[in-house]
Design a protein around this motif. Structure first.
Motif, mmCIF file in Angstrom:
data_model
loop_
_atom_site.group_PDB
_atom_site.id
_atom_site.type_symbol
_atom_site.label_atom_id
_atom_site.label_comp_id
_atom_site.label_asym_id
_atom_site.label_seq_id
_atom_site.Cartn_x
_atom_site.Cartn_y
_atom_site.Cartn_z
ATOM 1 N N ASP A 111 116.503 -67.140 48.709
ATOM 2 C CA ASP A 111 117.377 -66.943 49.864
ATOM 3 C C ASP A 111 118.575 -67.883 49.870
ATOM 4 O O ASP A 111 119.587 -67.588 50.516
ATOM 5 C CB ASP A 111 116.576 -67.099 51.164
ATOM 6 N N THR A 112 118.473 -68.999 49.173
ATOM 7 C CA THR A 112 119.632 -69.895 49.089
ATOM 8 C C THR A 112 120.666 -69.368 48.091
ATOM 9 O O THR A 112 121.837 -69.702 48.176
ATOM 10 C CB THR A 112 119.209 -71.314 48.667
ATOM 11 N N GLN A 113 120.211 -68.518 47.154
ATOM 12 C CA GLN A 113 121.108 -68.012 46.110
ATOM 13 C C GLN A 113 121.635 -66.612 46.400
ATOM 14 O O GLN A 113 122.737 -66.253 45.966
ATOM 15 C CB GLN A 113 120.378 -67.990 44.765
ATOM 16 N N HIS A 114 120.855 -65.810 47.129
ATOM 17 C CA HIS A 114 121.206 -64.416 47.326
ATOM 18 C C HIS A 114 120.947 -63.989 48.765
ATOM 19 O O HIS A 114 120.234 -64.667 49.513
ATOM 20 C CB HIS A 114 120.393 -63.511 46.380
ATOM 21 N N ASP A 115 121.511 -62.841 49.123
ATOM 22 C CA ASP A 115 121.294 -62.268 50.446
ATOM 23 C C ASP A 115 120.270 -61.136 50.327
ATOM 24 O O ASP A 115 120.604 -60.009 49.959
ATOM 25 C CB ASP A 115 122.617 -61.726 51.004
ATOM 26 N N PHE A 116 119.018 -61.451 50.638
ATOM 27 C CA PHE A 116 117.935 -60.472 50.644
ATOM 28 C C PHE A 116 117.409 -60.284 52.067
ATOM 29 O O PHE A 116 116.211 -60.115 52.294
ATOM 30 C CB PHE A 116 116.795 -60.918 49.727
ATOM 31 N N SER A 117 118.321 -60.297 53.017
ATOM 32 C CA SER A 117 117.931 -60.318 54.434
ATOM 33 C C SER A 117 117.113 -59.107 54.869
ATOM 34 O O SER A 117 116.309 -59.203 55.788
ATOM 35 C CB SER A 117 119.183 -60.427 55.306
ATOM 36 N N ASN A 118 117.302 -57.961 54.241
ATOM 37 C CA ASN A 118 116.577 -56.759 54.661
ATOM 38 C C ASN A 118 115.292 -56.527 53.886
ATOM 39 O O ASN A 118 114.614 -55.514 54.100
ATOM 40 C CB ASN A 118 117.481 -55.526 54.516
ATOM 41 N N LEU A 119 114.971 -57.431 52.979
ATOM 42 C CA LEU A 119 113.772 -57.280 52.156
ATOM 43 C C LEU A 119 112.758 -58.354 52.534
ATOM 44 O O LEU A 119 112.971 -59.534 52.277
ATOM 45 C CB LEU A 119 114.144 -57.380 50.673
ATOM 46 N N VAL A 120 111.663 -57.916 53.143
ATOM 47 C CA VAL A 120 110.658 -58.837 53.671
ATOM 48 C C VAL A 120 109.490 -58.932 52.708
ATOM 49 O O VAL A 120 108.951 -57.918 52.266
ATOM 50 C CB VAL A 120 110.154 -58.350 55.055
ATOM 51 N N GLY A 121 109.100 -60.156 52.366
ATOM 52 C CA GLY A 121 107.932 -60.321 51.515
ATOM 53 C C GLY A 121 107.939 -61.622 50.736
ATOM 54 O O GLY A 121 109.014 -62.170 50.431
ATOM 55 N N ARG A 122 106.730 -62.101 50.404
ATOM 56 C CA ARG A 122 106.567 -63.325 49.628
ATOM 57 C C ARG A 122 105.566 -63.165 48.489
ATOM 58 O O ARG A 122 105.248 -64.129 47.800
ATOM 59 C CB ARG A 122 106.104 -64.464 50.534
#
Length: 456
Positions: free
Chosen positions: A139-150
């Motif tokens: 998340d610090t490198q890219h915008d994955f705001s709509n993708l939830v999961g770990r």
């Protein structure tokens, strides 16, 4: 450093000049022997290789050289140069280890784009692989705001998506329905240099073979009856951005040939026009089908598959990322609370346990639908397992009654004509309502009127 291997001096000279003007250093070799000698003493970032070095045009010399190059420099990226009629040979080269191929005659812009993409992918491959990928780092490198999961398998997909987003490489996203392939495609575009350009989504499964050219490449005025004005196709709309080809596995073979041409040359002709147009576009495609198996059955072109999957991503099904169900459920519940003005919605412990134990054959999409249905059915804030069971049982079940005509009794044209006539009768001849009910534009409906001899 780039190595150009071709026995035609005019080709090596022009390519070297083109690359120099673009800021790339290049060397040339006029024969396989000279090329192998250079490769034995120097490492190259990229190799542009012709496939024929004699009057024979079988490509055997090129394939043999390719194999030797891969032995000397296994990680070298190789772009093959071949004639359009030798696409099958290029596919064999890709199977042997080449990363891409371009056809003669090429456009300078197309060739430079292929070079830049190959070099960027090479840089991506050279990046140190993180032993433990964390969501925070991504998340610090890219915008994955709509993708939830770990889940680890999901984070690996996001990591690769983030790394290739900076390139113009074509990406093929595979996975079952409802796994979020479109969201991954949107994220790649959002994190790319094309993010300010358009992102055009195309559901190829919803475009009939007869309308394929008009929808994808557009048409000019007078191209067919009722073509009263020029119309832009999806590729032209996506110029300068990204085109997302969903359900690519649903293309019939005739449409695959037309798709291959525009993906190969980035040129196309609108329906009714004899003038070729060029397009600057990145291609991301998706499918829930096994394209490799379709190739073996002769249902999908192998050359098109290699053109699409320079990078392949697989979206894992929800049953393989069970640890993400709680995060997804909370995410959906929070969003639904805002939509329906119920900010205090929460899950009971038993409800969460039930959600995690369910197999979710419809994946993330089904999970979201069941949660939303549960919220709508119950006015209380604390949702329990029984509430979700009730919502799940309300899903539409497959009907036992077959309402379709018997096989062989009607052709597809017969069925289509009958449905149009039924819709006309139902809507009292209102063309706009009929077109909307059938999922057609007015122009497309009028074309069917003419095809079936129906008087509006």
């Amino acid at each position: 450093m780039i190595l150009i291997i071709d026995d035609d001096f005019s080709v090596t000279a022009s390519l070297a000049l083109l690359l120099k003007q673009a800021g790339f250093a290049a060397q040339s070799a006029a024969s396989p022997q000279e090329a192998l000698q250079k490769l034995a003493h120097e490492k190259f970032d990229l190799i542009l290789q012709d496939m024929n070095f004699s009057r024979r045009t079988s490509g055997e010399e090129g394939l043999a050289l390719l194999k030797e190059i891969k032995q000397l420099q296994p990680h070298a990226r190789i772009i093959l140069i071949t004639a359009w009629g030798s696409i099958e040979l290029a596919v064999k080269g890709v199977q042997a280890g080449a990363s891409d191929f371009i056809t003669k005659p090429w456009s300078n812009a197309q060739l430079l784009q292929a070079v830049k993409t190959a070099l960027r992918l090479s840089a991506v491959s050279a990046e140190p692989v993180q032993t433990a990928i964390t969501r925070e780092a991504l998340d610090t490198q890219h915008d994955f705001s709509n993708l939830v999961g770990r889940a680890p398998n999901f984070l690996r997909v996001l990591d690769l998506a983030g790394r290739v987003s900076a390139t113009d490489a074509s990406v093929l996203i595979t996975g079952e329905s409802g796994t979020g392939k479109e969201l991954i495609a949107e994220a790649i575009h959002r994190n790319s240099e094309r993010k300010t350009g358009p992102f055009i989504k195309v559901n190829l499964g919803g475009i009939s073979a007869t309308l394929f050219e008009s929808e994808m490449f557009g048409h000019v005025k007078g191209a067919f009856t009722d073509a009263r004005y020029d119309r832009k196709g999806r590729f032209e709309l996506a110029d300068g951005g990204t085109i997302f080809l969903d359900e690519i596995g649903d293309l019939d073979l005739s449409a695959q040939v037309k798709m291959l041409r525009v993906l190969q040359d980035r040129t196309y002709e609108p329906l009714g026009s004899s003038r070729s147009r060029t397009v600057d576009v990145r291609v991301i495609s998706a499918t829930n089908r096994n394209l490799a198996e379709m190739v073996s059955r002769g249902e999908f072109r192998e050359d098109l598959l290699y053109r699409l999957n320079l990078i392949a991503l697989h979206a894992p099904p929800l049953r393989e990322r069970v640890e993400d169900i709680a995060l997804l459920a909370q995410h959906f519940l929070q969003n639904l609370g805002k939509v329906y003005r119920r900010p205090n919605l929460i899950l009971s412990a038993k409800a969460l346990q039930w959600l995690q134990q369910h197999t979710w054959p419809g994946n993330v999409r089904q999970l979201r639908h069941v949660i939303e249905r549960t919220v709508l059915l119950h006015s209380k804030d604390v949702l329990d397992a029984a509430d979700f069971v009730q919502a799940l049982t309300m899903q539409p079940a497959a009907s036992d009654k077959d309402t379709l005509p018997a096989v062989g009794s009607m052709t597809l044209d017969d069925v289509e004509k009958a449905m149009i006539e039924k819709a006309m009768k139902h809507h009292g001849g209102n063309i706009s309502k009929v077109a909307e009910a059938l999922g057609l534009s007015r122009a497309a409906l009028y074309r069917r009127f003419e095809k079936f001899g129906i008087t509006p």
